[in-house]
Design a protein around this motif. Structure first.
Motif, PDB file in Angstrom:
ATOM      1  N   PRO A 208       0.801  -1.231   0.000  1.00 35.52           N
ATOM      2  CA  PRO A 208       0.000   0.000   0.000  1.00 35.52           C
ATOM      3  C   PRO A 208       0.830   1.275   0.000  1.00 35.52           C
ATOM      4  O   PRO A 208       0.326   2.336  -0.379  1.00 35.52           O
ATOM      5  CB  PRO A 208      -0.814  -0.128   1.298  1.00 35.52           C
ATOM      6  CG  PRO A 208      -0.935  -1.593   1.524  1.00 35.52           C
ATOM      7  CD  PRO A 208       0.386  -2.154   1.080  1.00 35.52           C
ATOM      8  N   GLU A 209       2.105   1.194   0.404  1.00 34.83           N
ATOM      9  CA  GLU A 209       2.964   2.371   0.443  1.00 34.83           C
ATOM     10  C   GLU A 209       3.962   2.397  -0.711  1.00 34.83           C
ATOM     11  O   GLU A 209       4.918   3.180  -0.700  1.00 34.83           O
ATOM     12  CB  GLU A 209       3.729   2.424   1.767  1.00 34.83           C
ATOM     13  CG  GLU A 209       2.857   2.560   3.008  1.00 34.83           C
ATOM     14  CD  GLU A 209       2.228   1.237   3.434  1.00 34.83           C
ATOM     15  OE1 GLU A 209       2.830   0.170   3.168  1.00 34.83           O
ATOM     16  OE2 GLU A 209       1.137   1.260   4.025  1.00 34.83           O
ATOM     17  N   GLN A 215      -0.859   4.657  -2.824  1.00 33.04           N
ATOM     18  CA  GLN A 215      -1.180   4.990  -1.441  1.00 33.04           C
ATOM     19  C   GLN A 215      -2.308   6.004  -1.304  1.00 33.04           C
ATOM     20  O   GLN A 215      -3.086   5.944  -0.341  1.00 33.04           O
ATOM     21  CB  GLN A 215       0.069   5.521  -0.733  1.00 33.04           C
ATOM     22  CG  GLN A 215      -0.110   5.743   0.763  1.00 33.04           C
ATOM     23  CD  GLN A 215       1.197   6.056   1.464  1.00 33.04           C
ATOM     24  OE1 GLN A 215       2.231   6.252   0.824  1.00 33.04           O
ATOM     25  NE2 GLN A 215       1.175   6.105   2.786  1.00 33.04           N
ATOM     26  N   TYR A 216      -2.429   6.920  -2.271  1.00 35.26           N
ATOM     27  CA  TYR A 216      -3.304   8.074  -2.070  1.00 35.26           C
ATOM     28  C   TYR A 216      -4.361   8.219  -3.167  1.00 35.26           C
ATOM     29  O   TYR A 216      -4.214   7.694  -4.275  1.00 35.26           O
ATOM     30  CB  TYR A 216      -2.478   9.358  -2.013  1.00 35.26           C
ATOM     31  CG  TYR A 216      -1.526   9.434  -0.844  1.00 35.26           C
ATOM     32  CD1 TYR A 216      -1.994   9.602   0.460  1.00 35.26           C
ATOM     33  CD2 TYR A 216      -0.153   9.325  -1.049  1.00 35.26           C
ATOM     34  CE1 TYR A 216      -1.110   9.683   1.524  1.00 35.26           C
ATOM     35  CE2 TYR A 216       0.734   9.402   0.015  1.00 35.26           C
ATOM     36  CZ  TYR A 216       0.245   9.576   1.299  1.00 35.26           C
ATOM     37  OH  TYR A 216       1.122   9.646   2.361  1.00 35.26           O
ATOM     38  N   THR A 516      -5.214   9.263   2.215  1.00 34.02           N
ATOM     39  CA  THR A 516      -4.718   7.892   2.296  1.00 34.02           C
ATOM     40  C   THR A 516      -5.861   6.924   2.003  1.00 34.02           C
ATOM     41  O   THR A 516      -6.900   6.965   2.671  1.00 34.02           O
ATOM     42  CB  THR A 516      -4.129   7.596   3.685  1.00 34.02           C
ATOM     43  OG1 THR A 516      -3.033   8.473   3.930  1.00 34.02           O
ATOM     44  CG2 THR A 516      -3.655   6.151   3.778  1.00 34.02           C
ATOM     45  N   GLN A 649      -4.476   0.754   7.228  1.00 38.39           N
ATOM     46  CA  GLN A 649      -4.105   2.162   7.142  1.00 38.39           C
ATOM     47  C   GLN A 649      -4.713   2.958   8.311  1.00 38.39           C
ATOM     48  O   GLN A 649      -4.177   3.985   8.700  1.00 38.39           O
ATOM     49  CB  GLN A 649      -4.572   2.760   5.814  1.00 38.39           C
ATOM     50  CG  GLN A 649      -3.848   2.230   4.588  1.00 38.39           C
ATOM     51  CD  GLN A 649      -4.256   0.824   4.218  1.00 38.39           C
ATOM     52  OE1 GLN A 649      -5.414   0.437   4.394  1.00 38.39           O
ATOM     53  NE2 GLN A 649      -3.310   0.042   3.711  1.00 38.39           N
TER      54      GLN A 649
END
Length: 711
Positions: A208-209, A215-216, A516, A649
């Motif tokens: 996810p990062e 991520q966003y 996020t 998250q």
């Protein structure tokens, strides 16, 4: 034997056995040598793993190379090994990925019914009614390895793509067969297959990062047709102003977009050059479309870009044939880069104007519109590998689009490839299927890539109003379904509304206050009984039923999605793709967008599952959350107002005591997070507000209903 059309039949000259080891473990290699009177040498081999009987590798080796090999058909192999045949009387179901968008034209049935292989084909899974499953695919030389069924011999043949003209000395192609240890069917076996290949090539699974795009929340200019050629003059029109206007609009609503996806109009793909002529922040290229340049616009937006890249035109100034400094294969109107230093040039320039991700699009066209891409063993491979290495060197990420399954396999060789398009382009008013990514997500996630559903309108009133615009006056009747699927995909989310056309409430159901994205642990995928139904005619959903999950600590929450069912379907415990042993009992509720406390919580047992209703359109979609009953009797139902209501998250840790549930909650300072629970013995839920502290992290106690900053 294998027949050389010009020289006669290859004859067996000897066989041997040797021991060795590779990333799969120790193996026994059984090899046979073949030769022709003209001196052609050909070797076939099988690698068997005594300590891992679930995998088998097949090799074709060309020690001396072969010239004039083309048989004129890219859908037929020019060499064959192995040639596999299903035992007479045995009926096996199959799932095969075919064509672009990660093989989205999936084929199912009793093999070989409906099967088409060749250049556009990809991995294939075989299974029986007891969930015994294998996955078969190429394992190397991905851009030249194909499979095709031969009706005359009733065999599935594997080998080198049939338009290749020359096979160089010591060239090798490999195919791998993986049997599922899990004994739970297609998605589980694909996962085991993918994990082996990721390990072999040292490729890390996207997280996810991984990038800003993953991520966003982002904004896409792909489908908002105010930006398409014909609406604004592509040669002289100002594309900068609409982006700045939208940025001001979204900021006025506090919609937290964190990047902009700029589509192919930015470099004049259609009306000006017909493809990629130049790809950099240059007034020669951008002219009046970006008065301040990409760097200047980046400074104003204060946000990074994802940027489209299509197929290359032959008059590109980068090519040596046109006076440039870099090697390209040039053919007629088209060209393809063949230089590692070229990508260093491109990405060094792009890093300066805020590039995070390239969307490498039109890959199928780049392949089919040139002969060299079909006839040379290295051209496609080198293009993608050199691009991937250059991107990784400059911290740029890659999305593949209009990509054949072989290109998804090539992602194993590109370190920063993170996602790929999983379905065709979004088209408002024609989107009855372009959300349907449950099947392609199995393939993509197996190789560590997130699926990209593509953009969508967030309101039913949004439309392109200029008669010259593509899809003039079309609207999206069911934004909610697109939003739900985008959330369940765990991949990029990029709405494409215009100024005045955004549904902020819907958008904020997808993310935290800072943009996020809230994600499940894996993309939602079709449940196993889907393939038993479609291939073997056994009981299963008559439509789309998907499943995914989030695990925090030792507890797992599940998401169940149903859409366009021709008949109701009873979802039961055995339908979970990743069953959990962390809880002895579960409850379920349907996601309710309007009032979190109005949800009806019901027991989920082996006798009492979830009845997903039938629907007439893709607007009849349903999402359910299955929650574990914690050891102390508390039930955490998730965060109110979010599609992915339990996400790592947001909740980084959860522990229980005899009378409490304590969790670490993340978010923006002063962001209010609504946490929903069922107290032990209660019949209705309660909601607590947790206001995140200055550190962005708070600790919540369900027993006390308190939230404290953990700074």
């Amino acid at each position: 034997s294998w027949r050389d059309n010009s020289k006669g039949t290859l004859k067996l000259t000897g066989c041997s056995v040797e021991d060795g080891s590779d990333s799969f473990g120790s193996f026994e290699r059984y090899a046979c040598e073949w030769a022709s009177s003209s001196g052609i040498q050909f070797q076939t081999a099988v690698r068997m793993y005594p300590n891992d009987t679930y995998v088998l590798v097949f090799e074709q080796n060309f020690p001396t190379g072969i010239y004039n090999t083309s048989i004129g058909d890219y859908d037929s192999p020019l060499s064959v090994f192995p040639a596999l045949q299903i035992a007479p009387g045995r009926k096996l179901g199959y799932l095969h990925y075919y064509d672009f968008f990660a093989g989205y034209r999936i084929q199912t049935g009793i093999f070989p019914q409906n099967y088409i292989g060749g250049l556009k084909g990809g991995p294939i899974s075989f299974f029986d009614s007891d969930y015994n499953t294998i996955v078969l695919s190429s394992m190397s030389s991905f851009t030249t390895s194909i499979m095709q069924y031969d009706n005359s011999s009733n065999t599935l043949n594997m080998g080198v793509q049939g338009r290749i003209k020359t096979i160089p000395p010591n060239y090798k192609v490999e195919f791998v067969m993986v049997e599922g240890k899990c004994k739970r069917g297609v998605s589980c076996t694909f996962s085991e297959w993918g994990n082996r290949l990721l390990s072999k090539y040292g490729k890390s699974r996207a997280t996810p990062e991984s990038s800003t795009v993953i991520q966003y929340l982002g904004y896409s200019t792909t489908a908002y047709y105010f930006y398409n050629p014909g609406y604004i003059n592509e040669t002289d029109g100002d594309y900068e102003r609409p982006l700045l206007d939208f940025n001001s609009y979204s900021q006025s609503l506090d919609i937290p977009y964190r990047y902009y996806l700029i589509d192919s109009w930015w470099y004049g793909e259609y009306n000006i050059y017909g493809g990629v002529w130049m790809w950099e922040d240059s007034t020669v290229l951008l002219k009046n479309r970006f008065p301040d340049g990409l760097q200047g616009l980046h400074n104003k937006l204060k946000l990074p870009y994802a940027a489209h890249m299509g197929k290359w035109v032959s008059n590109t100034p980068y090519a040596q044939s046109g006076g440039g400094n870099f090697s390209f294969s040039v053919e007629g109107k088209w060209a393809i880069p063949q230089s590692a230093s070229f990508w260093d040039h491109i990405f060094a320039n792009a890093s300066g104007w805020g590039l995070d991700t390239i969307k490498q699009d039109h890959i199928n066209e780049q392949i089919l519109m040139m002969n060299v891409t079909l006839e040379d063993v290295y051209v496609l491979h080198d293009w993608l590998v050199q691009q991937g290495i250059g991107a990784a060197h400059h911290g740029i990420h890659i999305e593949y689009c209009m990509e054949y399954p072989s290109i998804i396999m090539m992602s194993l060789l590109t370190p920063t490839s993170t996602h790929a398009r999983a379905w065709d382009d979004y088209k408002p008013n024609l989107s009855s299927v372009d959300w349907n990514i449950g099947a392609t997500s199995i393939f993509l996630w197996a190789l560590g890539l997130y699926p990209d559903k593509d953009t969508f309108y967030t309101t039913s009133s949004e439309r392109a109003t200029n008669p010259q615009a593509l899809f003039f006056n079309w609207t999206e009747p069911y934004p909610l379904t697109h939003a739900i699927v985008s959330a369940l995909s765990a991949g990029p989310i990029t709405p494409s509304d215009g100024v005045g056309g955004s549904n902020k409430t819907l958008i904020m159901m997808l993310c935290q206050q800072d943009g996020t994205l809230l994600k499940p642990d894996a993309p939602a995928m079709n449940i196993e009984s889907t393939w038993r139904t479609r291939s073997l005619g056994l009981e299963g959903p008559q439509g789309e039923v998907w499943n995914t999950q989030t695990t925090i600590g030792q507890y797992t929450w599940y998401y169940v999605f149903g859409c366009m069912l021709q008949a109701p379907y009873e979802f039961v415990y055995d339908d979970f793709l990743v069953p959990s042993s962390s809880a002895t009992s579960y409850v379920w509720h349907e996601y309710v967008a309007s009032d979190s406390l109005s949800l009806k919580v019901q027991k989920f047992t082996s006798q009492n599952g979830i009845t997903i209703p039938a629907g007439k359109s893709y607007g009849d979609s349903h999402i359910y959350i299955v929650s574990p009953v914690l050891p102390n009797g508390w039930i955490f139902l998730g965060e109110g107002g979010k599609f992915i209501s339990i996400a790592k998250q947001r909740i980084s840790n959860l522990v229980t005591s005899s009378d409490d549930v304590i969790m670490d909650v993340r978010g923006s300072p002063q962001e209010a997070v609504w946490l929903m629970f069922m107290k032990p013995g209660a019949s209705s839920p309660v909601a607590y507000s947790c206001v995140i502290g200055r550190s962005g992290r708070s600790r919540f106690s369900a027993q006390n209903g308190t939230c404290q900053d953990t700074e």
